[in-house]
Scaffold this active site. Structure first.
Site, PDB file in Angstrom:
ATOM      1  N   LYS A 146       2.501  -0.403  15.049  1.00 49.47           N
ATOM      2  CA  LYS A 146       3.972  -0.494  15.387  1.00 49.47           C
ATOM      3  C   LYS A 146       4.342  -1.661  16.240  1.00 49.47           C
ATOM      4  O   LYS A 146       5.501  -1.942  16.240  1.00 49.47           O
ATOM      5  CB  LYS A 146       4.294   0.639  16.241  1.00 49.47           C
ATOM      6  CG  LYS A 146       4.318   1.883  15.470  1.00 49.47           C
ATOM      7  CD  LYS A 146       5.460   2.203  14.535  1.00 49.47           C
ATOM      8  CE  LYS A 146       5.164   3.083  13.263  1.00 49.47           C
ATOM      9  NZ  LYS A 146       5.281   2.593  11.891  1.00 49.47           N
ATOM     10  N   PRO A 165      -2.662  -0.097  19.035  1.00 48.88           N
ATOM     11  CA  PRO A 165      -2.810  -0.600  17.557  1.00 48.88           C
ATOM     12  C   PRO A 165      -2.865   0.410  16.720  1.00 48.88           C
ATOM     13  O   PRO A 165      -2.540   0.195  15.437  1.00 48.88           O
ATOM     14  CB  PRO A 165      -3.718  -1.702  17.731  1.00 48.88           C
ATOM     15  CG  PRO A 165      -4.565  -1.258  18.430  1.00 48.88           C
ATOM     16  CD  PRO A 165      -3.950  -0.568  19.631  1.00 48.88           C
ATOM     17  N   TYR A 214      -8.593   5.153   8.114  1.00 47.62           N
ATOM     18  CA  TYR A 214      -8.670   5.525   9.505  1.00 47.62           C
ATOM     19  C   TYR A 214      -9.592   6.544   9.680  1.00 47.62           C
ATOM     20  O   TYR A 214      -9.475   7.614   8.997  1.00 47.62           O
ATOM     21  CB  TYR A 214      -7.230   5.953   9.878  1.00 47.62           C
ATOM     22  CG  TYR A 214      -6.263   4.990  10.030  1.00 47.62           C
ATOM     23  CD1 TYR A 214      -5.544   4.365   9.082  1.00 47.62           C
ATOM     24  CD2 TYR A 214      -6.067   4.371  11.499  1.00 47.62           C
ATOM     25  CE1 TYR A 214      -4.527   3.559   9.100  1.00 47.62           C
ATOM     26  CE2 TYR A 214      -4.967   3.589  11.498  1.00 47.62           C
ATOM     27  CZ  TYR A 214      -4.353   3.012  10.242  1.00 47.62           C
ATOM     28  OH  TYR A 214      -3.173   2.202  10.474  1.00 47.62           O
ATOM     29  N   TYR A 258       4.770   6.297   9.951  1.00 49.92           N
ATOM     30  CA  TYR A 258       3.817   5.105   9.790  1.00 49.92           C
ATOM     31  C   TYR A 258       4.591   4.479   8.703  1.00 49.92           C
ATOM     32  O   TYR A 258       4.674   3.015   9.194  1.00 49.92           O
ATOM     33  CB  TYR A 258       2.624   5.816   8.802  1.00 49.92           C
ATOM     34  CG  TYR A 258       1.408   4.653   8.881  1.00 49.92           C
ATOM     35  CD1 TYR A 258       0.670   4.411   9.788  1.00 49.92           C
ATOM     36  CD2 TYR A 258       1.151   3.950   7.841  1.00 49.92           C
ATOM     37  CE1 TYR A 258      -0.398   3.428   9.859  1.00 49.92           C
ATOM     38  CE2 TYR A 258       0.438   3.024   7.329  1.00 49.92           C
ATOM     39  CZ  TYR A 258      -0.501   2.947   8.566  1.00 49.92           C
ATOM     40  OH  TYR A 258      -1.363   1.848   8.421  1.00 49.92           O
ATOM     41  N   HIS A 274       0.752  -1.260  -0.072  1.00 47.26           N
ATOM     42  CA  HIS A 274      -0.130   0.034  -0.026  1.00 47.26           C
ATOM     43  C   HIS A 274       0.962   1.097  -0.052  1.00 47.26           C
ATOM     44  O   HIS A 274       1.611   1.358   0.815  1.00 47.26           O
ATOM     45  CB  HIS A 274      -0.854  -0.016   1.236  1.00 47.26           C
ATOM     46  CG  HIS A 274      -2.049  -1.060   1.196  1.00 47.26           C
ATOM     47  ND1 HIS A 274      -3.048  -0.821   1.867  1.00 47.26           N
ATOM     48  CD2 HIS A 274      -1.972  -1.871   0.668  1.00 47.26           C
ATOM     49  CE1 HIS A 274      -3.920  -1.835   1.435  1.00 47.26           C
ATOM     50  NE2 HIS A 274      -3.314  -2.703   0.707  1.00 47.26           N
TER      51      HIS A 274
HETATM   52  P1  FAD Z   1       4.147 -12.141  20.957  1.00 47.72           P
HETATM   53  O1  FAD Z   1       3.433 -12.348  19.669  1.00 47.72           O
HETATM   54  O2  FAD Z   1       3.184 -11.888  22.015  1.00 47.72           O
HETATM   55  O3  FAD Z   1       4.524 -13.657  21.414  1.00 47.72           O
HETATM   56  C1  FAD Z   1       5.252 -14.195  22.531  1.00 47.72           C
HETATM   57  C2  FAD Z   1       5.136 -15.674  22.546  1.00 47.72           C
HETATM   58  O4  FAD Z   1       5.458 -16.069  23.772  1.00 47.72           O
HETATM   59  C3  FAD Z   1       3.565 -16.034  22.296  1.00 47.72           C
HETATM   60  O5  FAD Z   1       3.609 -17.304  21.373  1.00 47.72           O
HETATM   61  C4  FAD Z   1       3.251 -16.800  23.769  1.00 47.72           C
HETATM   62  O6  FAD Z   1       2.314 -17.917  23.469  1.00 47.72           O
HETATM   63  C5  FAD Z   1       4.762 -17.327  24.150  1.00 47.72           C
HETATM   64  N1  FAD Z   1       4.872 -17.157  25.700  1.00 47.72           N
HETATM   65  C6  FAD Z   1       4.039 -16.284  26.708  1.00 47.72           C
HETATM   66  N2  FAD Z   1       4.452 -16.948  27.718  1.00 47.72           N
HETATM   67  C7  FAD Z   1       5.139 -17.957  27.764  1.00 47.72           C
HETATM   68  C8  FAD Z   1       5.862 -18.747  28.759  1.00 47.72           C
HETATM   69  N3  FAD Z   1       5.659 -18.440  29.980  1.00 47.72           N
HETATM   70  N4  FAD Z   1       6.550 -19.634  28.201  1.00 47.72           N
HETATM   71  C9  FAD Z   1       6.936 -19.905  26.837  1.00 47.72           C
HETATM   72  N5  FAD Z   1       6.282 -19.070  25.811  1.00 47.72           N
HETATM   73  C10 FAD Z   1       5.441 -18.138  26.470  1.00 47.72           C
HETATM   74  N6  FAD Z   1       1.464  -4.799  15.506  1.00 47.72           N
HETATM   75  C11 FAD Z   1       1.678  -4.159  14.141  1.00 47.72           C
HETATM   76  O7  FAD Z   1       3.216  -4.020  14.073  1.00 47.72           O
HETATM   77  N7  FAD Z   1       1.013  -3.796  13.241  1.00 47.72           N
HETATM   78  C12 FAD Z   1      -0.432  -4.152  13.268  1.00 47.72           C
HETATM   79  O8  FAD Z   1      -1.279  -3.730  12.490  1.00 47.72           O
HETATM   80  C13 FAD Z   1      -0.866  -4.576  14.550  1.00 47.72           C
HETATM   81  N8  FAD Z   1      -2.009  -4.827  14.974  1.00 47.72           N
HETATM   82  C14 FAD Z   1      -2.357  -5.512  15.884  1.00 47.72           C
HETATM   83  C15 FAD Z   1      -3.559  -5.883  16.075  1.00 47.72           C
HETATM   84  C16 FAD Z   1      -4.056  -6.475  17.160  1.00 47.72           C
HETATM   85  C17 FAD Z   1      -5.490  -6.668  17.525  1.00 47.72           C
HETATM   86  C18 FAD Z   1      -3.412  -6.867  18.192  1.00 47.72           C
HETATM   87  C19 FAD Z   1      -3.728  -7.590  19.598  1.00 47.72           C
HETATM   88  C20 FAD Z   1      -2.057  -6.493  18.129  1.00 47.72           C
HETATM   89  C21 FAD Z   1      -1.607  -5.888  17.053  1.00 47.72           C
HETATM   90  N9  FAD Z   1      -0.041  -5.630  17.024  1.00 47.72           N
HETATM   91  C22 FAD Z   1       0.150  -5.023  15.643  1.00 47.72           C
HETATM   92  C23 FAD Z   1       0.816  -5.779  17.933  1.00 47.72           C
HETATM   93  C24 FAD Z   1       1.601  -7.059  17.447  1.00 47.72           C
HETATM   94  O9  FAD Z   1       0.660  -8.211  17.292  1.00 47.72           O
HETATM   95  C25 FAD Z   1       2.610  -7.567  18.786  1.00 47.72           C
HETATM   96  O10 FAD Z   1       3.325  -6.313  19.162  1.00 47.72           O
HETATM   97  C26 FAD Z   1       3.546  -8.668  18.542  1.00 47.72           C
HETATM   98  O11 FAD Z   1       2.819  -9.939  18.401  1.00 47.72           O
HETATM   99  C27 FAD Z   1       4.608  -8.842  19.482  1.00 47.72           C
HETATM  100  O12 FAD Z   1       5.507  -9.901  19.113  1.00 47.72           O
HETATM  101  P2  FAD Z   1       6.109 -10.691  20.205  1.00 47.72           P
HETATM  102  O13 FAD Z   1       6.841 -11.778  19.612  1.00 47.72           O
HETATM  103  O14 FAD Z   1       7.091  -9.645  20.949  1.00 47.72           O
HETATM  104  O15 FAD Z   1       5.036 -11.192  21.028  1.00 47.72           O
HETATM  105  C1  DHB Z   2      -4.381  -3.430  11.246  1.00 52.04           C
HETATM  106  C2  DHB Z   2      -4.069  -3.317  12.353  1.00 52.04           C
HETATM  107  C3  DHB Z   2      -3.601  -2.284  12.934  1.00 52.04           C
HETATM  108  O1  DHB Z   2      -3.315  -1.903  14.191  1.00 52.04           O
HETATM  109  C4  DHB Z   2      -3.410  -1.147  12.124  1.00 52.04           C
HETATM  110  O2  DHB Z   2      -3.364   0.204  12.662  1.00 52.04           O
HETATM  111  C5  DHB Z   2      -4.005  -1.086  10.578  1.00 52.04           C
HETATM  112  C6  DHB Z   2      -4.097  -2.393  10.165  1.00 52.04           C
HETATM  113  C7  DHB Z   2      -4.819  -4.813  10.518  1.00 52.04           C
HETATM  114  O3  DHB Z   2      -5.168  -5.571  11.504  1.00 52.04           O
HETATM  115  O4  DHB Z   2      -4.940  -4.976   9.367  1.00 52.04           O
END
Ligand code: FAD
Ligand code: DHB
Length: 391
Positions: free
Chosen positions: A297, A293, A201, A385, A72
């Site tokens: 980021k 969200p 948005y 962004y 995009h």
């Molecule tokens: P996580 O993905 O949380 O991974 C951590 C892992 O550790 C998990 O698999 C978990 O099961 C495991 N774990 C936890 N505790 C333990 C334990 N005690 N022992 C062993 N394993 C364990 N970010 C963006 O950049 N762009 C977006 O558009 C965006 N949209 C989002 C929309 C939603 C609805 C949500 C909820 C989040 C969004 N985010 C977005 C944020 C993004 O999903 C997270 O920041 C990202 O998943 C972080 O990655 P991580 O690997 O640090 O943690």
């Molecule tokens: C999506 C999630 C976000 O947090 C955002 O800012 C834009 C798009 C998505 O899930 O597509």
């Protein structure tokens, strides 16, 4: 069992770290509490920054993303019944975002690790970490009813916000900066063709709404709701009514509806725990920081953290220099705080606060008017962004 880097958590941070280390000949073991099926099915982020896309591509895990993701070059900001385009690519010298679901990134990384003999222990229970302030860190866990001990040189705490690593630090070791927001996001997946070519948005009197996408057949949409709201309060008709009201334009733009097959509510917070290193324990991704969200980021910050960490570990093993490890926390925190500021700003500009008055709403509209009519202000939004180049 022994490895060089013991990684807790198979989210984007843990899996990508393991992959980057493997490419440089460094051994790691990933311990994940959930099953492979579960992590590959958890719906979360969708927006990948240019730097994230480049890193995945350069390290050989971007092939399916290139084929199935959507590049995009702009986004729309909609308010007062009108849409305004932010030309992300034009304003940033050619950078763009890619819409590709986080669980697809997870699938690609799990496959890459397993295909090259990587070790991921799924369903590892009761993971606990020891001795990270000394020379020989140790991770204990249970798997299949058997107790295991993993000796390692370093521990990477990639276990997300609710994980065990940050909580294992002594009281007072961390300084925490935190803000919770009085609203959440109600997210849906619907079987429908796209209503728009670019993400929208919106700020409306009734609150924020976002139109995103997943594929030509599946659309991802969110609207601002009470953080304690329940999906049972929202039959499909009511959801579409809310989206139609918030997204309506003066020129009769049409939101295409379709069967909703997934609904969920997420709370929103900003959170940073500093520093991100304690002896031989390094926190990365959501285990150290959370953003609301709105700026898309979270996943991208997790990727940026492990990019810095992998380089620092490579320098340690190759040259014996620990400069990168010493600088890890400060290097990451510079980017994290910029992303915190941006996410907080986007959130404040685009959401209605409960109890917010007409003055606040008029200031938000003025800010959106400024951002969409001033090249300086649109450039600032665009460069944040699409994301800053990787360290
Ligand atoms: P996580 O993905 O949380 O991974 C951590 C892992 O550790 C998990 O698999 C978990 O099961 C495991 N774990 C936890 N505790 C333990 C334990 N005690 N022992 C062993 N394993 C364990 N970010 C963006 O950049 N762009 C977006 O558009 C965006 N949209 C989002 C929309 C939603 C609805 C949500 C909820 C989040 C969004 N985010 C977005 C944020 C993004 O999903 C997270 O920041 C990202 O998943 C972080 O990655 P991580 O690997 O640090 O943690
Ligand atoms: C999506 C999630 C976000 O947090 C955002 O800012 C834009 C798009 C998505 O899930 O597509």
């Amino acid at each position: 069992m022994r490895t060089q880097v013991g990684i807790v958590g198979a989210g984007p941070a843990g899996l990508l770290l393991s992959h980057l280390l493997h490419l440089q000949g460094i051994d790691s073991v990933v311990l994940e509490i959930r099953s492979r099926e579960e992590i590959e099915a958890t719906l979360r982020a969708g927006v990948l920054e240019q730097g994230t896309v480049d890193l995945l591509t350069q390290t050989g895990v971007g092939e399916r993303m290139k084929r199935e993701g959507f590049v995009h070059k702009g986004i729309e900001l909609r308010f007062d019944g009108r849409s305004h385009r932010i030309d992300l690519t034009g304003l940033t010298g050619g950078r763009a975002i890619t819409v590709y679901a986080q669980h697809e990134v997870i699938k690609d990384l799990v496959k890459a690790r397993l295909d090259t003999g990587g070790k991921i222990v799924f369903e590892a229970q009761d993971v606990n970490i020891h001795n990270f302030m000394a020379e020989k860190p140790l991770i204990r866990y249970e798997h299949g009813g058997v107790e295991h001990a993993l000796e390692c040189d370093f521990i990477a705490g990639c276990d997300g916000f609710h994980g065990v690593c940050r909580r294992s630090l002594p009281k007072g070791a961390l300084t925490v900066y935190e803000r919770t927001y009085p609203f959440g996001w109600f997210g849906i997946l619907a079987k429908a063709p796209p209503s728009t070519e670019e993400l929208i948005y919106t700020l409306h009197q009734r609150g924020f709404a976002l139109v995103s996408t997943r594929s030509p057949e599946v659309q991802r949409l969110y609207f601002q709701c009470d953080p304690l709201d329940n999906v049972d309060n929202w039959p499909d008709d009511r959801i579409w009514e809310e989206f139609q009201a918030r997204l309506a334009t003066r020129d009769g733009w049409k939101l295409i509806e379709g069967p909703i097959f997934q609904k969920g509510v997420v709370a929103m917070r900003s959170f940073v725990a500093e520093p991100m290193r304690f002896g031989r324990l390094f926190l990365a991704g959501d285990s150290a920081h959370i953003v609301p969200p709105t700026g898309a980021k979270g996943l991208n910050l997790a990727v940026a953290d492990v990019n810095v960490l992998a380089k620092a570990l490579v320098a340690h093993y190759r040259t014996g220099s620990d400069d990168g490890l010493e600088a890890y926390s400060a290097t990451c925190l510079r980017r994290i705080w910029k992303a915190q500021r941006f996410s907080w700003w986007m959130t404040s500009m685009l959401h209605r606060s409960p109890g917010g008055d007409a003055f606040q709403h008029r200031v938000q509209l003025a800010e959106l008017d400024y951002v969409t009519s001033s090249e300086a202000a649109s450039t600032s939004l665009a460069e944040n962004y699409v994301g800053f180049p990787m360290d």
